[in-house]
Scaffold this motif. Structure first.
Motif, PDB file in Angstrom:
ATOM      1  N   THR A 158      92.848   1.629  25.320  1.00  0.00           N
ATOM      2  CA  THR A 158      91.664   1.994  24.572  1.00  0.00           C
ATOM      3  C   THR A 158      90.517   1.295  25.468  1.00  0.00           C
ATOM      4  O   THR A 158      90.541   0.720  26.392  1.00  0.00           O
ATOM      5  N   ASP A 159      89.309   1.600  24.999  1.00  0.00           N
ATOM      6  CA  ASP A 159      88.119   0.762  25.311  1.00  0.00           C
ATOM      7  C   ASP A 159      87.746   1.097  26.937  1.00  0.00           C
ATOM      8  O   ASP A 159      87.347   0.119  27.729  1.00  0.00           O
ATOM      9  N   GLY A 160      88.328   2.093  27.404  1.00  0.00           N
ATOM     10  CA  GLY A 160      87.859   2.511  28.757  1.00  0.00           C
ATOM     11  C   GLY A 160      88.950   2.143  29.729  1.00  0.00           C
ATOM     12  O   GLY A 160      88.577   1.983  31.095  1.00  0.00           O
ATOM     13  N   TYR A 161      89.968   1.770  29.422  1.00  0.00           N
ATOM     14  CA  TYR A 161      91.097   1.135  30.217  1.00  0.00           C
ATOM     15  C   TYR A 161      92.498   2.243  30.180  1.00  0.00           C
ATOM     16  O   TYR A 161      92.775   2.794  29.228  1.00  0.00           O
ATOM     17  N   THR A 162      93.129   1.980  31.351  1.00  0.00           N
ATOM     18  CA  THR A 162      94.249   2.868  31.676  1.00  0.00           C
ATOM     19  C   THR A 162      95.540   2.543  31.239  1.00  0.00           C
ATOM     20  O   THR A 162      96.626   3.065  31.198  1.00  0.00           O
ATOM     21  N   SER A 184      87.052   4.941  34.850  1.00  0.00           N
ATOM     22  CA  SER A 184      85.966   5.431  35.572  1.00  0.00           C
ATOM     23  C   SER A 184      86.357   6.699  36.644  1.00  0.00           C
ATOM     24  O   SER A 184      85.387   7.293  37.223  1.00  0.00           O
ATOM     25  N   GLY A 185      87.666   6.802  36.796  1.00  0.00           N
ATOM     26  CA  GLY A 185      88.123   7.617  37.784  1.00  0.00           C
ATOM     27  C   GLY A 185      87.834   9.241  36.908  1.00  0.00           C
ATOM     28  O   GLY A 185      87.359   9.184  36.021  1.00  0.00           O
ATOM     29  N   SER A 186      88.270  10.358  37.902  1.00  0.00           N
ATOM     30  CA  SER A 186      88.054  11.533  37.431  1.00  0.00           C
ATOM     31  C   SER A 186      89.493  12.170  36.916  1.00  0.00           C
ATOM     32  O   SER A 186      90.373  11.988  37.634  1.00  0.00           O
ATOM     33  N   THR A 227      86.660  15.346  34.325  1.00  0.00           N
ATOM     34  CA  THR A 227      86.174  14.191  33.920  1.00  0.00           C
ATOM     35  C   THR A 227      85.257  13.204  34.815  1.00  0.00           C
ATOM     36  O   THR A 227      85.697  13.444  36.204  1.00  0.00           O
ATOM     37  N   GLY A 228      84.616  12.275  34.566  1.00  0.00           N
ATOM     38  CA  GLY A 228      84.168  11.233  35.475  1.00  0.00           C
ATOM     39  C   GLY A 228      83.238  11.657  36.480  1.00  0.00           C
ATOM     40  O   GLY A 228      82.505  12.492  36.171  1.00  0.00           O
ATOM     41  N   ASP A 229      82.824  10.978  37.481  1.00  0.00           N
ATOM     42  CA  ASP A 229      81.910  11.260  38.615  1.00  0.00           C
ATOM     43  C   ASP A 229      82.205  12.596  39.232  1.00  0.00           C
ATOM     44  O   ASP A 229      81.022  13.146  39.697  1.00  0.00           O
TER      45      ASP A 229
END
Length: 451
Positions: A161-165, A209-211, A290-292
């Motif tokens: 959660t919180d943006g971690y894998t 942060s990846g796609s 998703t992502g950049d």
């Protein structure tokens, strides 16, 4: 000495002379109301026991240990146990060569985010049981060549959660904010697989942060027919795949592709392989959701350097991407093979089955060698001022080029061999191209003009 002084709120130790102290075990244990503790004047050069020294100092937010000499210390069990408000702890100067036990050393340091253990010597004989138990906010761990992890350290799970894998990743050639390393593990795998001698690096929680990659339908080249089906003189291929060349290393190689995976997962390092010829057996379209890279689409190609281990790479890393800049048909109006540029200018008459052959670029024999022969004749240079000199120069340049290629491919064993130096059948015929002043290569009746 101050064990259990639980109501003490301040402590001035600036006048302490500790130069002869050998045992500082449990010195400040339980000082739960102390918010500051200045030990910068401490001389610890003779201290052998630091067990539980800061155990339970639960309200301290900073601790300067830069002056600590730990050369003689052999016991660091529970040293910072329960120092739960310390977010940073600089122990990069610690010498742990004599330390035999670090059991629960950082346990329950709930706020600790970063730890540099590059100076630590942790061997298989060091007791490091539960060393990280309860450090559930530790997200940056710097490890050195001798700071070995083991499965008993109880490194806490990375959150999903919180943006971690849920994974750790080494920084590698990237940064702490954008790691690019190939070692991507959950905490259990990290403790089990980490090898300090070869994997020393900074490891951080992998960010989302990846796609995400959405895979389309995989397409292979099973309908391609070998050139030998149509031309009897064609060489039986070493491996029946299409061939391409890596142009650069700007694109990551992946050990596998799974629907929904991030482009930061399953990355594998193959080192510098610029200019290497790869086997190519299938392709799959990929859409980033998703992502950049959200909304971008590309094709991934399944490739191998040796025909055994297979990897996925964005086709833009290969020379097949150059096909987009060239005409889609040759001078005879024949469509070039799809997804293949190395041999895409090579066709055979008007037979579309042959022109779409996966073997058009193969000149290797079954032993993985190319046997070449120059068919240049004196009359090929009749228009030159000195035909004999021109013929000699032509053959000399061919041999010089072969030497360069062999040095690049395998300096220990030639891959391209002159027919006069081998009893094997010729697989590559080279002759002058009087039409354009270049060279014409023939494999069977294969012709490729090179200028």
């Amino acid at each position: 000495m101050f064990d259990g002084a639980s109501n003490l709120t301040s402590l001035d130790l600036s006048s302490f002379d500790t130069s002869k102290v050998v045992d500082m075990s449990y010195l400040f244990v339980g000082l739960s109301k102390i918010t500051e503790l200045d030990v910068s004047s401490f001389n610890t050069s003779n201290v052998t026991n630091m067990r539980g020294m800061f155990d339970g100092v639960s309200n301290i937010t900073s601790l300067d240990l830069s002056n600590f000499d730990t050369t003689k210390a052999n016991d660091m069990n529970y040293m910072f146990l329960g120092a739960e408000k310390l977010e940073q702890l600089d122990i990069s100067s610690f010498n742990t060569a004599s330390v035999k036990s670090m059991k629960n050393m950082f346990s329950s340091m709930k706020a600790l985010e970063k730890l540099d253990l590059t100076s630590f010597i942790i061997s298989e004989n060091t007791n490091s049981q539960a060393m990280f138990s309860g450090t559930n906010n530790l997200k940056n761990l710097k490890l050195g060549l001798k700071s070995q992890l083991n499965t008993g350290m109880n490194l806490e799970n990375v959150p999903v959660t919180d943006g971690y894998t849920g994974k750790w990743q080494n920084v590698g050639s990237g940064t702490e904010d954008k790691p690019a390393g190939e070692h991507i593990w959950n905490s259990s795998e990290f403790m089990e697989n980490f090898n300090a001698a070869t994997m020393a690096d900074t490891y951080v929680w992998q960010s989302l942060s990846g796609s995400e990659m959405e895979l389309g339908e995989v397409t292979d080249y099973s309908n391609d027919k070998p050139l030998s089906d149509f031309i009897s003189t064609a060489t039986t291929p070493l491996n029946p795949y299409r061939y391409n060349v890596v142009l650069n290393n700007d694109h990551q190689f992946y050990s596998k592709l799974e629907n929904g995976q991030l482009d930061t997962e399953n990355i594998i390092s193959l080192g510098s392989i610029t200019g290497k010829t790869l086997y190519n057996k299938e392709t799959v379209p990929v859409t980033y959701t998703t992502g950049d890279k959200k909304g971008q689409t590309t094709n991934f190609v399944n490739v191998s350097l040796e025909g055994d281990n297979w990897y996925w790479v964005d086709e833009h890393a290969l020379n097949l991407d150059l096909a987009a800049t060239y005409p889609s048909v040759n001078s005879d109006g024949i469509k070039l093979p799809d997804g293949m540029f190395l041999g895409s200018t090579i066709t055979f008459g008007n037979n579309p089955a042959v022109s779409n052959s996966q073997m058009v670029s193969n000149a290797y024999n079954s032993q993985g060698k190319i046997i070449y022969e120059s068919r240049a004749k004196l009359e090929d240079f009749a228009t030159e001022a000195a035909p004999e000199a021109a013929l000699a120069a032509f053959n000399k340049e061919i041999d010089r080029a072969v030497e360069s290629w062999n040095a690049a491919i395998n300096p220990n064993e030639p891959t391209i061999i002159k027919s006069s130096e081998s009893t094997d059948s010729v697989t590559l015929v080279i002759s002058p191209n009087p039409e354009g002043g270049g060279v014409r290569h023939r494999l069977g009746i294969r012709e490729l003009k090179v200028h």
